[in-house]
Design an enzyme around this catalytic site. Sequence first.
Site, PDB file in Angstrom:
ATOM      1  CB  SER A 107      -4.043  -6.605   4.601  1.00 49.96           C
ATOM      2  OG  SER A 107      -3.750  -5.324   4.133  1.00 49.96           O
ATOM      3  CE  LYS A 134     -12.220  -6.987   2.127  1.00 50.89           C
ATOM      4  NZ  LYS A 134     -11.084  -6.289   1.542  1.00 50.89           N
ATOM      5  CG  HIS A 148      -1.936  -0.966   1.384  1.00 52.99           C
ATOM      6  ND1 HIS A 148      -2.009  -1.846   2.441  1.00 52.99           N
ATOM      7  CD2 HIS A 148      -3.015  -1.252   0.605  1.00 52.99           C
ATOM      8  CE1 HIS A 148      -3.078  -2.615   2.312  1.00 52.99           C
ATOM      9  NE2 HIS A 148      -3.701  -2.288   1.201  1.00 52.99           N
ATOM     10  NE  ARG A 172      -2.838  -7.084  -4.399  1.00 48.49           N
ATOM     11  CZ  ARG A 172      -3.586  -7.323  -3.338  1.00 48.49           C
ATOM     12  NH1 ARG A 172      -3.022  -7.667  -2.216  1.00 48.49           N
ATOM     13  NH2 ARG A 172      -4.887  -7.226  -3.396  1.00 48.49           N
TER      14      ARG A 172
END
Length: 159
Positions: free
Chosen positions: A128, A41, A17, A90
């Site tokens: 993460s 989430k 990030h 990514r």
Amino acid sequence: MKIGVYPGTFDPVTNGHLDIIKRASNLFDKLYILVANNINKTTLFTIDERINLLKAILKDNPKIEVVTSDLLTVEFAKEINAEVMIRGLRMVSDFEYELQMATLNKSLDNNIETIFIMSSHEYSFLSSSSVKEIAKFNGDISKFVPLVVEEALHKKFNN
Ligand code: ADP
């Protein structure tokens, strides 16, 4: 003045990030990091913890402001006069979800563009969730997150 917004969950912020934030901040006069208070989430860190970690790490960059909002991301962007939303990409596996979000956001507000920054190759595998998984088993995460995040993760998992 060029204003950008980088929305995300940041649970917690990783070096991946931070690489996107650093590169994006070179493109704007002001960059808002919008920390999502996501209802669907489950997060390890509370919204305040996620914000405080980002603030502590980014305190020396005057272009950056770390915020949260109850508004839809496009509505928040409009409110702060941002014309661009930044997302990181990514692998190809990110693409489908990101395309869906970008298309949806475009249909909500045609004036706001989503721009993607490709992950630097050293962070293309980093997420993460993988950092949390390694920290849970007391593995070495020092290459993946700043020290304050490493300490916060060890505290969460009591190791
Ligand atoms: P969200 O729940 O909104 O996807 P994340 O915090 O997981 O929130 O990710 C925010 C954005 O940062 C996403 O666009 C994601 O693809 C990107 N991102 C996450 N990790 C990396 C990384 N290692 N390199 C580049 N971009 C990343």
